[in-house]
Design an enzyme around this catalytic site. Structure first.
Site, PDB file in Angstrom:
ATOM      1  N   SER A  13      72.803  53.903  28.710  1.00  0.00           N
ATOM      2  CA  SER A  13      73.718  55.048  28.846  1.00  0.00           C
ATOM      3  C   SER A  13      75.007  54.869  28.048  1.00  0.00           C
ATOM      4  O   SER A  13      75.825  55.782  27.960  1.00  0.00           O
ATOM      5  CB  SER A  13      74.081  55.253  30.329  1.00  0.00           C
ATOM      6  OG  SER A  13      74.893  54.177  30.769  1.00  0.00           O
ATOM      7  N   ARG A  38      72.452  49.451  34.534  1.00  0.00           N
ATOM      8  CA  ARG A  38      72.839  48.699  35.730  1.00  0.00           C
ATOM      9  C   ARG A  38      72.377  49.417  36.996  1.00  0.00           C
ATOM     10  O   ARG A  38      72.299  50.659  37.012  1.00  0.00           O
ATOM     11  CB  ARG A  38      74.341  48.414  35.737  1.00  0.00           C
ATOM     12  CG  ARG A  38      75.194  49.615  35.759  1.00  0.00           C
ATOM     13  CD  ARG A  38      76.664  49.275  35.581  1.00  0.00           C
ATOM     14  NE  ARG A  38      77.356  50.441  35.088  1.00  0.00           N
ATOM     15  CZ  ARG A  38      77.619  51.516  35.819  1.00  0.00           C
ATOM     16  NH1 ARG A  38      77.272  51.556  37.086  1.00  0.00           N
ATOM     17  NH2 ARG A  38      78.230  52.552  35.285  1.00  0.00           N
ATOM     18  N   HIS A 158      90.539  50.557  17.513  1.00  0.00           N
ATOM     19  CA  HIS A 158      89.329  51.026  18.211  1.00  0.00           C
ATOM     20  C   HIS A 158      89.693  52.134  19.203  1.00  0.00           C
ATOM     21  O   HIS A 158      90.856  52.289  19.577  1.00  0.00           O
ATOM     22  CB  HIS A 158      88.649  49.883  18.968  1.00  0.00           C
ATOM     23  CG  HIS A 158      87.854  48.977  18.076  1.00  0.00           C
ATOM     24  ND1 HIS A 158      88.412  47.897  17.445  1.00  0.00           N
ATOM     25  CD2 HIS A 158      86.542  49.014  17.695  1.00  0.00           C
ATOM     26  CE1 HIS A 158      87.484  47.294  16.714  1.00  0.00           C
ATOM     27  NE2 HIS A 158      86.340  47.949  16.842  1.00  0.00           N
ATOM     28  N   LYS A 162      87.745  50.754  24.726  1.00  0.00           N
ATOM     29  CA  LYS A 162      87.397  49.346  24.434  1.00  0.00           C
ATOM     30  C   LYS A 162      88.132  48.404  25.384  1.00  0.00           C
ATOM     31  O   LYS A 162      89.320  48.562  25.629  1.00  0.00           O
ATOM     32  CB  LYS A 162      87.730  49.014  22.968  1.00  0.00           C
ATOM     33  CG  LYS A 162      87.260  47.618  22.583  1.00  0.00           C
ATOM     34  CD  LYS A 162      87.149  47.442  21.086  1.00  0.00           C
ATOM     35  CE  LYS A 162      86.735  46.029  20.727  1.00  0.00           C
ATOM     36  NZ  LYS A 162      85.360  45.716  21.187  1.00  0.00           N
TER      37      LYS A 162
HETATM   38  P1  NAD Z   1      79.834  51.222  26.871  1.00  0.00           P
HETATM   39  O1  NAD Z   1      80.764  50.881  27.999  1.00  0.00           O
HETATM   40  O2  NAD Z   1      79.774  52.619  26.377  1.00  0.00           O
HETATM   41  O3  NAD Z   1      78.338  50.778  27.277  1.00  0.00           O
HETATM   42  C1  NAD Z   1      78.024  49.611  27.996  1.00  0.00           C
HETATM   43  C2  NAD Z   1      76.704  49.868  28.704  1.00  0.00           C
HETATM   44  O4  NAD Z   1      76.267  48.653  29.336  1.00  0.00           O
HETATM   45  C3  NAD Z   1      76.788  50.928  29.819  1.00  0.00           C
HETATM   46  O5  NAD Z   1      75.653  51.765  29.692  1.00  0.00           O
HETATM   47  C4  NAD Z   1      76.700  50.114  31.105  1.00  0.00           C
HETATM   48  O6  NAD Z   1      76.151  50.858  32.175  1.00  0.00           O
HETATM   49  C5  NAD Z   1      75.772  48.997  30.626  1.00  0.00           C
HETATM   50  N1  NAD Z   1      75.792  47.810  31.494  1.00  0.00           N
HETATM   51  C6  NAD Z   1      76.857  47.109  31.941  1.00  0.00           C
HETATM   52  N2  NAD Z   1      76.436  46.120  32.761  1.00  0.00           N
HETATM   53  C7  NAD Z   1      75.075  46.196  32.812  1.00  0.00           C
HETATM   54  C8  NAD Z   1      74.063  45.464  33.472  1.00  0.00           C
HETATM   55  N3  NAD Z   1      74.352  44.427  34.288  1.00  0.00           N
HETATM   56  N4  NAD Z   1      72.767  45.826  33.296  1.00  0.00           N
HETATM   57  C9  NAD Z   1      72.439  46.857  32.483  1.00  0.00           C
HETATM   58  N5  NAD Z   1      73.364  47.598  31.823  1.00  0.00           N
HETATM   59  C10 NAD Z   1      74.663  47.272  31.996  1.00  0.00           C
HETATM   60  O7  NAD Z   1      80.232  50.205  25.673  1.00  0.00           O
HETATM   61  P2  NAD Z   1      79.892  50.314  24.112  1.00  0.00           P
HETATM   62  O8  NAD Z   1      81.012  50.966  23.385  1.00  0.00           O
HETATM   63  O9  NAD Z   1      78.499  50.832  23.938  1.00  0.00           O
HETATM   64  O10 NAD Z   1      79.939  48.767  23.730  1.00  0.00           O
HETATM   65  C11 NAD Z   1      79.107  47.806  24.376  1.00  0.00           C
HETATM   66  C12 NAD Z   1      79.401  46.428  23.778  1.00  0.00           C
HETATM   67  O11 NAD Z   1      78.997  46.403  22.401  1.00  0.00           O
HETATM   68  C13 NAD Z   1      80.887  46.034  23.790  1.00  0.00           C
HETATM   69  O12 NAD Z   1      80.973  44.640  24.043  1.00  0.00           O
HETATM   70  C14 NAD Z   1      81.328  46.351  22.374  1.00  0.00           C
HETATM   71  O13 NAD Z   1      82.461  45.620  21.949  1.00  0.00           O
HETATM   72  C15 NAD Z   1      80.094  45.955  21.605  1.00  0.00           C
HETATM   73  N6  NAD Z   1      79.944  46.529  20.249  1.00  0.00           N
HETATM   74  C16 NAD Z   1      79.443  45.698  19.301  1.00  0.00           C
HETATM   75  C17 NAD Z   1      79.188  46.167  18.022  1.00  0.00           C
HETATM   76  C18 NAD Z   1      78.535  45.248  17.023  1.00  0.00           C
HETATM   77  O14 NAD Z   1      78.221  45.683  15.901  1.00  0.00           O
HETATM   78  N7  NAD Z   1      78.269  43.986  17.403  1.00  0.00           N
HETATM   79  C19 NAD Z   1      79.468  47.499  17.707  1.00  0.00           C
HETATM   80  C20 NAD Z   1      79.977  48.349  18.701  1.00  0.00           C
HETATM   81  C21 NAD Z   1      80.199  47.853  19.995  1.00  0.00           C
END
Ligand code: NAD
Length: 269
Positions: A13, A38, A158, A162
């Site tokens: 999500s 989650r 960002h 974030k």
């Molecule tokens: P977000 O908050 O929109 O999404 C996080 C998702 O993880 C949510 O759907 C949440 O419900 C889920 N989640 C949390 N705990 C969970 C669990 N125990 N089990 C299953 N699902 C769980 O965040 P986002 O903007 O999508 O970013 C997510 C991560 O990716 C962050 O750490 C961000 O910094 C990182 N990111 C990395 C890159 C890259 O290229 N490496 C790029 C963008 C974002």
């Protein structure tokens, strides 16, 4: 016809989760076999296509990673540090490639992920885009070429959701600058300046974080000396660049030996 490799997306999500799901659904090299979110999330139990506001795709969101990881050749995981450490152990048990985009991992988290990598292939990068990984290489080269008359500052921006700072990408850039200079980032890192900080210490690598609106991700590496400045810049305008890199990493990892890899390995940089 050979079966396409099956990919599970965790955090379905999320901002990145949804982008990853669309990328896999549109890929002719992989198929979506599971989506995890989650326990307690509204989307658990719903078809992921419907939950995202479109047509059903035949994949139901689950809060049980064990069951879906067992059907996957790869897991792509952009969630939270605690979830990612748990998923690393489960992906290792399932012998599935684990692609980790989650940032804000502690040293203990990274050590736990390293233990899981004894049993499977883990590709982890704070930024999965080709452009940023090139920027990291360029940062190291420029830092190598310049002496510490040039102050190095990493400035990142960002969106306002974030939760960690400096960004994983900013830290990658700081590490590259430190490597180019032949120093340890922990010894020279200067972040979170506020108040009467005193003059800048020569040789420090500084970090500044901007948070606002819907900024996808912007990074500058500034080399500032008396009379001149060099700025290396990457601007991300679409999260699809991270999702494409992550899917590429998952497919690349399929025939590799167990161990830890990063996007330099995947991109052959
Ligand atoms: P977000 O908050 O929109 O999404 C996080 C998702 O993880 C949510 O759907 C949440 O419900 C889920 N989640 C949390 N705990 C969970 C669990 N125990 N089990 C299953 N699902 C769980 O965040 P986002 O903007 O999508 O970013 C997510 C991560 O990716 C962050 O750490 C961000 O910094 C990182 N990111 C990395 C890159 C890259 O290229 N490496 C790029 C963008 C974002």
């Amino acid at each position: 016809m050979t079966e396409l490799p099956g990919i599970v997306i965790t955090g379905g999500s999320g901002r990145m989760g949804q982008m990853l799901i669309n990328t896999v659904l549109n890929s002719d090299k992989a198929k979506l076999v599971g989506v995890v979110d989650r326990a307690g999330h509204d989307w658990v139990g719903q078809d992921i296509g419907v939950a995202m506001g479109g047509a059903a795709v035949g994949v139901t969101v689950t809060d049980d990673p064990v069951q879906v990881f067992a059907q996957a050749q790869a897991v792509i995981d952009f969630t939270s540090p605690a979830a990612t450490v748990e998923f690393a152990g489960l992906a290792a048990q399932a012998r599935a490639v684990h692609v980790i985009g989650t940032t804000g991992l502690t040293e203990d988290d990274i050590a736990a992920i390293g233990r899981a990598a004894r049993h499977t292939r883990i590709v982890r990068a704070g930024n999965m885009s080709l452009g940023v990984n090139l920027l990291v290489k360029l940062t190291q080269m420029v830092a190598e070429a310049l002496d510490d008359d040039f102050d190095i500052e990493v400035i990142e921006a960002h969106h306002h959701h974030k939760v960690d700072a400096p960004s994983g990408t900013a830290l990658m850039l700081g590490e590259a600058a430190a490597k180019g200079r032949g120093v340890n980032l922990n010894d020279v890192s200067d972040s979170g300046r506020d108040g009467i900080t005193g003059a800048r210490t020569k040789g420090d690598i500084g970090f500044s974080a901007i948070r606002g609106g819907d900024i996808v991700g912007e990074h500058d590496v500034l080399f500032a000396a008396a009379g001149e400045r060099i700025v290396l810049r990457h601007l991300a305008t679409d999260r699809a660049i991270f999702a494409r890199g992550a899917v590429k990493a998952a497919l690349w990892g399929l025939d590799k030996d167990p161990g830890e890899y990063d996007m330099f390995d995947v991109l052959g940089l």
